[in-house]
Structures are given as structure tokens and as C-alpha cells.
Write an enzyme that holds these catalytic residues in place. Structure first.
Site, PDB file in Angstrom:
ATOM      1  CD  GLN A 369      -2.868   1.302   2.289  1.00 58.67           C
ATOM      2  OE1 GLN A 369      -2.421   1.683   3.366  1.00 58.67           O
ATOM      3  NE2 GLN A 369      -4.144   0.985   2.113  1.00 58.67           N
ATOM      4  CB  CYS A 402      -4.400   7.408   5.835  1.00 55.01           C
ATOM      5  SG  CYS A 402      -3.500   7.741   7.379  1.00 55.01           S
ATOM      6  CE  LYS A 442      -8.306   0.260   4.295  1.00 55.24           C
ATOM      7  NZ  LYS A 442      -8.526   1.506   5.058  1.00 55.24           N
TER       8      LYS A 442
END
Length: 674
Positions: A369, A402, A442
Site C-alpha cells: 500500500q 488514512c 482503499k
């Protein structure tokens, strides 16, 4: 009426006989647990240098923090430092493995083996699974003492077994190993290292980690000499089109940009033809989501991801390291992804960042990632990773979820949710740079609470830009973990994405949801109701790594305390194999074992609950377990976590400290700072 019925809503319904008091325990701070990471570095390379990291960034930042603001932002998480604990007397590593040292007497470390062994701490006994017990002292080592002759070094215990040697047939740390008696013998007064060639041959493929980046490669990356031609060509095209589309004196705020890329001679044969709208950072989030007449970019030669029905362990900061991923694979995780890595740090050749791409052969589907705020970072970082990890990488995931302030303020993570066109250029560029390695995304539902935007963004990610799989966490960036995940909205987003794919006559890409899944019942109910292909498990796996077994076997597992202790023993074994069996490796393993327990202590055994299944966000009142070990494993005091680590890794050194991410008692030097 049960005693727990009188407690506030959200209290775990524990049976009366196990309750110790009628007051809920403090709520663990998952925002703190998701806080700053040692891999986030500023210009000075200091993980805690928040100002440097912010001021060197680009993205949605406005001004420097004042002294008072910096003080308010300061916390235990940002100040967490974990020094390496080394031997009191350092032995040259070449001498330790029986090789000559080219520096001779000028070597900065000692070559005196007798002096080193005299000063070295005593060997550690790593317990076998069948020696564990739910009663104190929890490990039965009786009958393992072998007499030692008077002239044997005090540090060597000939009855121990080295977990690394037992796994692969040799130990690369030689005399520095803290389990030295397990792979050494005494011959003519000298200590001779041993190896099991048969075991080495049989375990070479099954146990050798891949994607190891050596010092020569890191040197090339640091000196900007590692080639990434596909990324360079793509970035030049973007630069040329920006110059053509917007003159020096132009005051326009929006520019139509057509990306038409000729395939590289050594690249795949795909043509990229996309028209996107470039929107300045100052534009509102609504403008960033406006649909434009984009031409779909189709990457027909990309590997298609067949993830339906597979379990997915989320990329997890700090705790999601290779040993923990191995543990989850043992319990049924099919897809694993390394911890979030920063594109800029990869391009700077950070040894710590490049350690995140390491993969164990047991990880069947493995990805890396990346987080970054612009194509000029993410595209070359992706190509570099793809080149170095060629053949050992199944996908690269872009972090658009995030919520950490420092990441968001740089324009990375969830900030990309409000920069759709920039995100599109990133995905297109990474797809081109990675060849046949798929790019996944994501994301969260949006940035601000009450202003979800994922239903506008998700239909574009696959058809227009070529994302091969999507994962949607059911909260906004602003919500963090304060509210339950919105699975109804996840269903809405899945429907929007599927409708766009049907309109374009494109095969559906895997879509995973995420948020608050903590049991087999949770998993299968949310899977059926939301229309997702699978569910990414994060906090549920941190608290109970065996959740993947529960999901696959469609049951709730009333795991015993001894089984949980064996799980921690296995984690320690995997840690020693990964971090090393010398003094620094043992105490790095201890640190991450305690990090894992900072989540696992939150598990409430289902045999203690009045209502099943347990819920992730329920907080238990103080309780005792069904045996002493179950009570110990439920302790929120990090000093107890250290005690558990000592069962496998020996006594913690006096100089060793542990500061947990959660607001719990610290161990070691921090204890006196209250």
C-alpha cells in the site's frame, strides 16, 4: 435483570459471576492507535519531527502552527521512540558467524569471543506449545535443565532450542543468537556453530522471505540512479499537456487535459486515452466530483483479480507487520497487504520503508500500500516497487482513506477523496508504470461528516482510470471511529459502481467493504445485505486474529486462554524469524508482541457474555476470566503484557521501555513520569 443491564449503553453484557465492578473500563483510543507511525519522516528524517514533515509537504496546508497549537498537538503517540537494545559488549558480526573480518584490529566491535560470551546475557528458553498451561507459571520447563561443566560460558544453555534454527536449519546470528545452545556444540574447548543441511534444503522455498532490498539497491535509489522510465515518460506527458493547456499568463482555474500516451517499447501494449479535468486544490469538494466527458481507459492486459469469497486482512499501521500477517494467514486470511508506506520515503531509499514490502511465502495474495499526494511521487514509487518486487507482488493499493492529520494535511490519504482528477491521473500513471500488476484503491465514504462523496467517486475508479479492486471503509475521515460504519451507504456505493460497469459493458471489479466486523455473524450478514464481494478486516483482526477461522467455518469460537497464549507464542516465533534472534531482534519482537497485546487484551471471551455475538465497540466493565491466564490476558496494564512477553523472550532488559499507543500505563522509564 442482569447487572450489565444497569450499565450505560454500549457496555459488554458480561455474566454476573465474572463481574468485578459496575463501572465500565476506559474506552481504548483507536484514533491514537491509528496515529503517527515511525515510517512517517520529515526532511530531517525524524519520525517525530512533525513541523519538518508538514512544512516540506504540499497539499491542503495553510500556515505554520503556533507554539500553543504545537503544544496541543503533542502527545504520547507522537513521542513514541523505541531504541534498539544491544549487547553490553558488541561482537563483530562476521566473527559471530565464523568469517574473517577485513578490518582486523581496527574493527569497532570486539573480536574477543570469550569476553563477549562472558558479558552476554544467558540464553533464553523458547517454550514448546505443549509446555503451555492456563495456570501459573503458564509455562512448564521442568526436566529441561542439563548440567553444564564448570568451564562452559555462563551465557550458553545447552538445553535450549533456537526457534530460527528449528525452522530453517541454521541461524544467521551465530554466536550473537540468544538461543545459542540450540545450534552450537563445544569441541576442543571452542564453540562450534552447527547447521542442518537437510532442513535448509527442504525449507528454502517455504520459509525464505522475498522482496528483500539490499544496500546496493538502496544506494541507487538514494542517489536517484534507479531507473523508472515509464514513470518519467508519463510525467513528461503530463507536464507538456499542462504547458499546452495553460499559458504562463493564463488566469483560468480549470483546464481540459487530454492524456494520449504511446506505449513504451518495453511496456505492455495498452493505449491510454483519457480526458480529465484538472481542478486546483482551492476548488470545493463538490467541484472535484463533477463528472466530465472522460474517455474510459481500458487496461485489457492487466491481471484480473478474482477475490470473491476471499478474506482480506487490512493494511495496519505498526501492528500489520510480516509476523502478524503470517499469524492471520495461519488462521485463514487469504489476502494480505503490507503497512501503509510513503511514496516519498520509498524514493528516498528509506531502509525502514522498504522493509514494508517484505513478503513471506505463506502469503498467498500479497500487495503493497502506497500513500502520496501527487503523480510525481506515486508513479515512480510504484514503478520502482514493481521492478524490485517483480514476480512477488500481486497488487499495489493506493491509500485514499488514512485519516491521520499529518497525512491528510500533506494532501495524502483521505485528502485524495476531494481531488478526484488528481487521483485519476495517479491511477492511470501507476497502471502504466506497473505493467500487468493491478492497482487497487482503499477509500472512506468522504472527508466531512454528513457529506459522503464515495458514491460519485467509486463509479469512476474502474471504468475511467482502471482500478482493479476497491475497498470502502464505511466512515468519513472526520468520523474516525466515533460512529458505527454506514453499511447502507456502502450498499449504495456498490450499486452505483455496478450500474456504471453495466453501462460501459465492463466486467465487475471486486468491491470490499469494511467497518465494525467482529464476528462470523457480522461478516456474513453484512456481506449478504450490502452486495460487496468481501469484507476487509482491520480492528477485528487486531483484537482476535482467529476471526478468519470463525468466518470460514461460520461459527463463533470460544477460544481458550491456553489457545490464545499459544497464538502469542507463535507470534513471538514468527517475530524472531523476521526480526532476528540476537539481542536487538529479541527486543524488537518483544516490542511488537506488546503492540499486538495492546489490542488483543480487549477481547472479551464469548463464554463470559450473556448475549452473542460480541460487538467490537462494546466496552467491558472490569471482569475476571474463567482461569488466571484468561484474567491476565484481559489486563489493560502494559506491564502485564511485558510479563507475558517474558514467557517467550526472557526478562526484559532494564534499559528497555514500552509506550503503548492506547492510553494505558507505560512500562519502564515512562512509569516514573506521572
Amino acid at each position: 435483570m442482569s447487572d450489565t443491564a444497569l450499565l450505560p449503553q454500549g457496555t459488554a453484557p458480561i455474566k454476573k459471576q465474572y463481574l468485578l465492578a459496575n463501572t465500565p473500563a476506559p474506552i481504548p483510543d483507536d484514533d491514537a492507535a491509528e496515529g503517527s507511525t515511525s515510517h512517517f519522516i520529515g526532511k530531517a528524517g525524524d519520525a517525530n519531527n512533525v513541523d519538518d514533515a508538514r512544512n516540506e509537504s504540499s497539499g491542503p496546508r495553510r500556515k505554520k502552527w503556533s507554539k500553543e497549537e504545537r503544544k496541543n498537538k503533542r502527545g504520547a503517540n507522537k513521542g513514541r521512540r523505541f531504541q534498539k537494545v544491544r549487547d553490553e559488549l558488541e561482537l563483530c558480526w562476521k566473527v559471530a558467524v565464523g568469517k574473517p573480518c577485513e578490518f582486523g584490529s581496527e574493527c569497532r566491535n570486539t573480536h574477543d569471543i570469550k569476553a563477549y560470551l562472558a558479558a552476554k546475557p544467558k540464553d533464553i528458553r523458547f517454550p514448546a506449545s505443549d509446555t503451555l498451561s492456563s495456570s501459573p507459571p503458564f509455562v512448564n520447563n521442568s526436566g529441561q535443565d542439563d548440567p553444564m561443566s564448570g568451564d562452559d560460558p555462563a551465557s550458553i544453555d545447552w538445553s535450549v532450542k533456537c526457534p530460527v534454527y528449528e525452522t530453517i536449519g541454521e541461524c544467521k546470528h551465530g554466536l550473537k543468537c540468544r538461543f545459542l545452545g540450540g545450534h552450537a556444540r563445544k569441541e576442543n574447548g571452542e564453540i562450534i556453530l552447527t547447521a542442518d543441511d537437510t532442513k535448509k534444503a527442504t525449507t528454502a522455498i517455504a520459509e525464505t522471505e522475498v522482496n528483500f532490498v539490499g544496500p546496493d539497491t538502496l544506494k541507487l535509489i538514494r542517489s536517484k540512479k534507479f531507473p523508472h522510465p515509464k514513470a518519467d515518460a508519463y510525467l513528461k506527458e503530463l507536464e507538456a499537456q499542462n504547458e499546452n493547456g495553460k499559458g504562463k499568463d493564463s488566469q483560468t482555474t480549470t483546464t481540459e487535459l487530454v492524456v494520449i500516451a504511446e506505449p513504451e517499447p518495453d511496456a505492455a501494449d495498452h493505449q491510454i486515452s483519457a480526458q480529465t479535468t484538472v481542478t486546483p486544490a482551492e476548488k470545493t469538494e463538490e467541484l472535484s466530483q463533477v463528472d466530465t466527458p472522460d474517455v474510459p481507459t481500458r487496461f485489457t492486459e492487466k491481471k484480473r483479480l478474482d477475490w470473491k469469497g476471499k478474506t482480506y486482512l487490512a493494511p495496519l499501521t505498526t501492528v500489520g507487520n510480516l509476523p502478524f500477517r503470517r499469524l492471520c494467514v495461519d488462521y485463514g486470511a487469504d489476502i494480505t497487504c503490507g503497512e501503509m508506506g510513503l511514496a516519498n520515503s520509498f524514493l528516498q531509499g528509506s531502509k525502514e520503508e522498504w522493509s514494508l514490502v517484505r513478503r513471506h511465502p505463506s502469503e498467498r495474495i500479497f500487495g503493497v500500500q502506497l500513500a502520496g499526494n501527487k503523480p510525481s511521487l506515486l508513479v515512480p514509487a510504484a514503478e520502482t516497487i514493481g521492478t524490485i518486487c517483480e514476480g512477488n507482488l500481486d497488487f499495489v493499493d493506493i491509500n485514499c482513506g488514512c485519516p491521520i492529520d499529518l497525512v491528510y494535511k500533506q494532501g495524502s490519504g483521505s485528502a485524495l477523496l476531494d481531488a478526484a482528477n488528481k487521483l485519476g491521473k495517479i491511477i492511470v500513471g501507476m497502471n502504466r508504470a506497473l505493467g500487468d500488476v493491478p492497482v487497487t484503491v482503499k477509500l472512506r465514504t468522504g472527508v466531512k461528516e454528513g457529506r459522503n462523496t464515495a458514491h460519485k467517486l467509486m463509479p469512476r475508479l474502474g471504468p475511467e482510470w482502471g482500478a482493479a479492486a476497491l475497498t470502502l471503509h464505511g466512515r468519513t475521515r472526520q468520523q474516525r471511529y466515533t460512529k458505527l460504519a454506514d453499511w447502507d451507504y456502502i450498499q449504495q456505493c456498490v450499486q452505483a459502481a455496478r450500474e456504471r460497469e453495466a453501462e460501459e459493458d465492463l466486467p465487475p471489479v471486486p468491491i470490499f467493504g469494511g467497518g465494525d466486523v467482529y464476528s462470523s455473524q457480522d461478516y456474513w450478514e453484512k456481506l449478504d445485505s450490502s452486495g460487496v464481494d468481501g469484507i476487509m478486516i482491520g480492528r477485528g483482526a487486531l483484537i482476535k486474529p482467529w476471526i478468519f477461522t470463525e468466518i470460514k467455518e461460520h461459527r463463533e469460537w470460544d477460544i481458550s486462554s491456553r489457545e490464545r497464549l499459544d497464538l502469542l507464542r507463535k507470534y513471538a516465533e514468527y517475530g524472531l524469524n523476521h526480526f532476528g534472534s540476537d539481542t536487538p531482534g529479541v527486543n524488537t519482537t518483544r516490542r511488537y508482541l506488546c503492540e499486538a497485546m495492546s489490542f488483543q487484551y480487549r477481547y472479551v471471551p464469548i463464554g463470559l457474555l450473556e448475549v452473542l455475538p460480541g460487538r467490537l465497540n462494546d466496552r467491558p466493565p472490569p471482569f475476571q476470566g474463567r482461569d488466571e491466564l484468561e484474567t491476565l490476558l484481559a489486563s489493560p496494564d502494559s506491564r502485564d503484557w511485558v510479563k507475558v512477553s517474558e514467557l517467550f523472550l526472557g526478562p526484559a532488559p532494564e534499559s528497555w521501555t514500552f509506550t503503548p499507543k492506547h492510553k494505558s500505563n507505560a512500562y519502564g522509564a515512562e512509569e516514573s513520569q506521572g
